[in-house]
Design an enzyme around this catalytic site. Sequence first.
Site, mmCIF file in Angstrom:
data_model
loop_
_atom_site.group_PDB
_atom_site.id
_atom_site.type_symbol
_atom_site.label_atom_id
_atom_site.label_comp_id
_atom_site.label_asym_id
_atom_site.label_seq_id
_atom_site.Cartn_x
_atom_site.Cartn_y
_atom_site.Cartn_z
ATOM 1 N N ASP A 464 0.832 -1.206 0.000
ATOM 2 C CA ASP A 464 0.000 0.000 0.000
ATOM 3 C C ASP A 464 0.869 1.260 0.000
ATOM 4 O OD1 ASP A 464 -2.292 1.506 0.126
ATOM 5 O OD2 ASP A 464 -3.090 0.543 1.921
ATOM 6 N N ASP A 524 -10.954 1.898 -2.851
ATOM 7 C CA ASP A 524 -11.526 1.600 -1.537
ATOM 8 C C ASP A 524 -13.049 1.611 -1.615
ATOM 9 O OD1 ASP A 524 -9.112 1.276 -0.336
ATOM 10 O OD2 ASP A 524 -9.050 3.245 0.616
#
Length: 758
Positions: A464, A524
Site C-alpha cells: 500500500d 476503496d
Amino acid sequence: MITSENGVFHLKTKNYSYLFRVNEWGVLEHLHYGAPVLSEDAGALACKPGLGWGTAIQLAEGEPKSCLNALALEWSGSGRGDFRETPMELRDAATDFRFESSRIVTGVVPMQSALPQARDAAHTLEVVMAQKEAKLHLFYTAFDTVVTRRAVLENCGEEPLEFSKLMSFCIDLPGCFEMTTFHGTWNAEMRLHRQAVTGGAVVNETTMGCSSNAHQPGFLLSEPGASENCGVVYGFNLVYSANHYASAQKSHQGLTRVMQGINPANFRKTLAPGEVFETPEAVLCWSDEGFGGVSRRLHDFVNRHIVPKAWQFRSRPVLYNDWEGCLFDFNQARLLDLAKRAKKLGCELFVLDDGWFGARNHDKAGLGDYNVNKKKLPNGMSGLADKINELGMTFGLWFEPEAVNPDSDLYRAHPDWALTDQFDPLYCRNELLLDLTKPEVRDYIVQSVTGVLDGAKISYVKWDMNRPSVAVGVKAHEYILGLYDVLRRIFEPRPEILLEGCASGGNRFDLGMLCFAPQIWCSDDTDPIERLTIQENLSYLYPQSTFGAHVSAAPHSMTLRNTPLTTRGNVSFFGCLGYELDLKHLLPVEETEIKAQIAFYKQYREVFQFGSFNRLSDGEKTLWQVSGDHLHIAGLYHKLVHAAPGYERLRLTGLKKDRRYHVTTRQQSIRVGPFGALIKHVSPVNLNPNGMVLRTADRHMTMPDGQENFTASGSALHTGVMLMPLFGGTGYNADQRTQGDFGSNIYVIKEEPLHEGN
Ligand code: GLA
C-alpha cells in the site's frame, strides 16, 4: 517483424503496420500506424506539402518538403521551424537531432536504470539521432498487439548537458480525434471524459508523485464516430508510476501531435559527459474495431508482456481480507475465527491487512516498524501463518513500506529518512513518505519486509501507499526508481508471492506497478454500483486479471447504498474475487449465497480473469461479457428500476452465428425481509412486517428468482434474445426477475457440441 529498407522502417505484425522513414534531411517522417500495409506504400502514405504554406520555415530554402511544421514527424525539437509542441527541451538551446544510424536487435533492449519494461518481444529497432555533442536513441519494440517506444538522451560531449523535458515518444497522426481520459479522486476513480482535440493542446498530467487517481496515465484517441466495435481508436499508456504528462494537439494541416512521458513540470536534469538519461517505455496501440478492439489488444499485451512471468495467466486465489471487517481491532483468536469462517465459505487466501505491527492500533502510529505486535499476535506471524495454512488456506500480509508515522521507532531513530522539502513537513493520513532516493532507506525497507516474508509462510503481499508526494521534478522520478529497485530486490527472488498493488485504492493503477504486481486494488469504494463505473472504465486499458474486486457489507461505508449481496458478487466476479466484511455477522442466507458465489466463480474463474472482455452497456444498464473458446459469461446490471418495465433483451457479441448455445442464469434467490408489508400478497397469514416471524424467515428463507434455461443460435443471441420480465407490480412468481433497485444477473452461455448431422 521489423524491416529497414531504403530508409523506410517497418514494424509489422498480423495486427498492424507502423511505418516511418528518414527523409533527405535526416528527419524522421511518420508515415502510418494502422492496418497492415506494405513498405512500398511509404510514398503513398507520406505527407505531400506541394508548394507549402505561406510563411513557413524550410530546412532547405525552396524545398517545401523540408518544412518541419508541415510534416508528420516521429520526433521534433524547438527553434528549427516546427512550432508545434516539442517532445524535448535542452537548456537555452534549440534542438535539431538528425538521423545517424539504426540497428535491429532480437528481443528487447534492457533498461540501464531501474525502470521496468515490457518483456518477451521478438525485435527492437534502435534509431540513433545526433546533434552536435548529444545523441538521442529512439527505441521501437514490436509486440504482437502494440508498439512500445522510448527515448534515451546521451551526452557525448565534454561539457554538462542540461535538459528540462524528454518525452518517451512523439508522433503525428493524420486526422481528427477525440481524446478519452480518466480522472477522479479517492473512492471515485476512473471517471471517463471525452473531448475533441483541436488547435489548443489537450493535456493529461499529474504532479502527485504517483500515476494518480486524479489523472490515469492511460488514454485513448478515437476518430469521430468510433464506437465500441467499429472505427479507428488508438490507446496510449506509460510503463511508469510517477508524474506523467501527455498531450494531443491538432495542427492546421490536420496532423494530430501526440506525446507522452515524464512530466516536465519542475524537471531539470544535468547529464555529465558520457551520462545517459532514459525515459519510461510508452505503449501505443491501434485498432479499427473501436474501443473494444483497442482494449482487447491492450489486455492481451498486459497479460502476456507486463505482469510477472510467474503469474502470467495464473489463476488468482479467492481471498478474504480482514480490513473492512476488523479495521485495527483484532487479535489472533478473532483472526482465526474469521479464517475458519472464510475457509468454510470457500476462500483460498486469508489476508491480514493493516494493524499487525509496532504500535499500529490506529493510523496515527507505528508505520515503519515492521515488528509483529505480540499483544495481538502472541505466537508471532509464523504462529498465525502456520495456523491459517493448517486450515487449508494460504496467508497474505499488508505493508505500507514507503511511508512512516512520526510516532514510530523508525522516525525517532531516523527523522532524516523522511521525504521532506525545505518547508514544514506536510502530513497526509498522519504520515510522511520515506525518501526512497537514499540507499540506506531502500536497504531498510528491503530488510524489514523480507525479514517478515522469510519468517513466516506468506504467499501474498498487499503493498500500500497512502499519500501524495512532496517530491517535485527529478526527485519524484528518482523516488520511483528507488521504489522499483526495492520491489525488484524483494519480489524477484520470491516470484511465487502474489503481489497486489494498492495506493488508497487506485491511486497508482499503472503499467509500472503491474510489472511487479499482477493485480491492483482498484478502489476503496467497493459499492458495486460505483464499481460498475470504476471497473468498466479500467477495462478500457487493463484486463480483469489485474482488478482486485471485493464483496463488502451493505449499506456501503462510502455511499450508504444498500445493494443485494447477489449484485455485490456479480460485479466482483469480473476481476480477482475477494471478500472484505465481518463474516461473524452474516445471516445463514448470506452464508449460503457467498458459498454459492465462490463455488460458481471457481468453476469459471479462468474466463472471468483471462477471457476476452466486451463492454455492451447502454444508458439504462451495464452489460459485460467475457469469452473463452466455447464459453461466454454475461453480467447484466440494473440501477434504478421503473414501474411497469418493458421487455429486455440479452444481446451478445463474438459468438459463432451458426452454432447453438445453452443459456442458463446463475442460480439466485431473493430475500424475504426486503418485501416488508408486501409479504401479505404471498403469505396465507397476516404477518407483522416488523415482527419476529418475518425477521426469522429472512435469516433462513429465500425465494427462487427467475432462472433462464434455453438454447439459441449464436445468430439469435447476437440479435438479442428476450429475457424473463422484470418485476412489474402484478405479483410474484419464479418466472420473472423480482429484483428491485440494483438487481443483476449472470448468464452462462455454453457452446453446444456439434452432433452428427448439424
Ligand atoms: C488503504 C487501503 C485499504 C486498507 C487501508 C489500511 O486505505 O486502500 O484497502 O488497506 O489503507 O490502512
